[in-house]
Design a protein around this motif. Structure first.
Motif, short mmCIF file in Angstrom:
data_model
loop_
_atom_site.label_atom_id
_atom_site.label_comp_id
_atom_site.label_asym_id
_atom_site.label_seq_id
_atom_site.Cartn_x
_atom_site.Cartn_y
_atom_site.Cartn_z
N VAL A 2 -7.69 2.02 19.01
CA VAL A 2 -6.63 1.73 19.97
C VAL A 2 -7.18 0.74 21.00
N GLN A 3 -6.44 -0.31 21.25
CA GLN A 3 -6.80 -1.25 22.31
C GLN A 3 -5.78 -1.13 23.44
N LEU A 4 -6.27 -1.16 24.66
CA LEU A 4 -5.43 -0.93 25.83
C LEU A 4 -5.50 -2.12 26.77
N VAL A 5 -4.34 -2.54 27.28
CA VAL A 5 -4.27 -3.67 28.21
C VAL A 5 -3.39 -3.27 29.39
N GLU A 6 -4.00 -3.23 30.58
CA GLU A 6 -3.26 -2.88 31.79
C GLU A 6 -2.64 -4.13 32.44
N ARG A 31 -0.60 9.94 19.33
CA ARG A 31 -1.45 11.10 19.09
C ARG A 31 -2.39 11.38 20.26
N TYR A 32 -2.47 10.46 21.20
CA TYR A 32 -3.45 10.55 22.26
C TYR A 32 -2.85 10.96 23.60
N ALA A 33 -3.60 11.78 24.33
CA ALA A 33 -3.31 11.94 25.74
C ALA A 33 -3.75 10.65 26.44
N MET A 34 -3.02 10.27 27.46
CA MET A 34 -3.33 9.04 28.18
C MET A 34 -3.54 9.36 29.65
N SER A 35 -4.51 8.70 30.22
CA SER A 35 -4.84 8.93 31.62
C SER A 35 -4.98 7.63 32.39
N VAL A 93 -9.83 -0.61 41.33
CA VAL A 93 -9.48 -1.09 39.99
C VAL A 93 -8.97 0.12 39.22
N TYR A 94 -7.79 -0.02 38.64
CA TYR A 94 -7.16 1.08 37.90
C TYR A 94 -7.31 0.83 36.41
N TYR A 95 -7.76 1.87 35.71
CA TYR A 95 -8.00 1.81 34.27
C TYR A 95 -7.13 2.83 33.56
N CYS A 96 -6.58 2.45 32.43
CA CYS A 96 -5.96 3.45 31.57
C CYS A 96 -6.95 3.82 30.46
N ALA A 97 -6.81 5.03 29.97
CA ALA A 97 -7.73 5.54 28.98
C ALA A 97 -6.99 6.45 28.01
N GLY A 98 -7.45 6.45 26.78
CA GLY A 98 -6.83 7.28 25.75
C GLY A 98 -7.85 8.20 25.12
N GLY A 99 -7.46 9.47 24.91
CA GLY A 99 -8.36 10.42 24.30
C GLY A 99 -7.61 11.59 23.73
N LYS A 100 -8.32 12.44 22.98
CA LYS A 100 -7.67 13.56 22.31
C LYS A 100 -7.51 14.77 23.22
N SER A 101 -8.39 14.92 24.21
CA SER A 101 -8.42 16.18 24.94
C SER A 101 -7.54 16.22 26.17
N GLY A 102 -7.26 15.09 26.79
CA GLY A 102 -6.50 15.11 28.02
C GLY A 102 -7.26 15.68 29.20
N ALA A 103 -8.57 15.59 29.16
CA ALA A 103 -9.40 16.11 30.25
C ALA A 103 -9.35 15.18 31.46
N THR A 104 -9.95 15.65 32.56
CA THR A 104 -9.94 14.85 33.79
C THR A 104 -11.27 14.15 34.03
N ILE A 105 -12.16 14.19 33.05
CA ILE A 105 -13.45 13.51 33.18
C ILE A 105 -13.48 12.29 32.27
N LYS A 107 -15.77 10.76 30.56
CA LYS A 107 -16.51 10.75 29.30
C LYS A 107 -15.73 11.38 28.15
N ALA A 108 -14.61 12.03 28.45
CA ALA A 108 -13.77 12.63 27.40
C ALA A 108 -12.89 11.61 26.70
N TYR A 109 -12.88 10.37 27.18
CA TYR A 109 -11.96 9.36 26.66
C TYR A 109 -12.68 8.34 25.80
N ASP A 110 -12.02 8.03 24.68
CA ASP A 110 -12.61 7.14 23.69
C ASP A 110 -12.24 5.67 23.93
N TYR A 111 -11.08 5.44 24.50
CA TYR A 111 -10.57 4.08 24.61
C TYR A 111 -10.23 3.76 26.06
N TRP A 112 -10.60 2.55 26.48
CA TRP A 112 -10.39 2.10 27.85
C TRP A 112 -9.83 0.70 27.89
#
Length: 122
Positions: A2-6, A31-35, A93-105, A107-112
């Motif tokens: 997954v590639q993300l562009v803010e 399929r991903y939680a997004m933060s 600077v605001y970043y979006c991130a995608g991951g399976k767990s939906g955690a608040t840390i 390092k839980a996110y795979d894509y930025w």
């Protein structure tokens, strides 16, 4: 993959509003939680908000609760962050991130994404 562009960052006066967008490529977006995370100069990256894969569940950092709203449109592969009543301390600077767990840390996110600058003037 997954590639993300803010987009949507900018300069706004205190009390104003901005809406950030994060466009995702790839057919597995839904399929991903997004933060959203943010990082101010000289500070660590911090959690802002998360939304579950269906959009039914959201969670916010106390610092933005009641002012920010996270949402997603899986048909458009996009997640949003509506920011109202902005304060100078929201500058980061605001970043979006995608991951399976939906955690608040982070390092839980795979894509930025690459990040978008938000500056709130007093």
């Amino acid at each position: 993959q997954v590639q993300l562009v803010e987009s949507g960052g900018g300069l706004v006066q205190a009390g104003g509003s901005l809406r950030l967008s994060c466009a995702a490529s790839g057919r597995t977006f839904s399929r991903y939680a997004m933060s959203w995370f943010r990082q101010a100069p000289g500070k660590e990256r911090e959690f802002v908000a998360v939304i579950g894969w269906s959009g039914a569940i959201t969670y916010y950092a106390d610092s933005v609760k009641g002012r920010f709203t996270i949402s997603r449109d899986n048909a458009k592969n996009t997640v949003y962050l509506q920011m109202n009543s902005l304060k100078p301390e929201d500058t980061a600077v605001y970043y979006c991130a995608g991951g399976k767990s939906g955690a608040t840390i982070s390092k839980a996110y795979d894509y930025w994404g690459q990040g978008t600058q938000v500056t709130v003037s007093s």
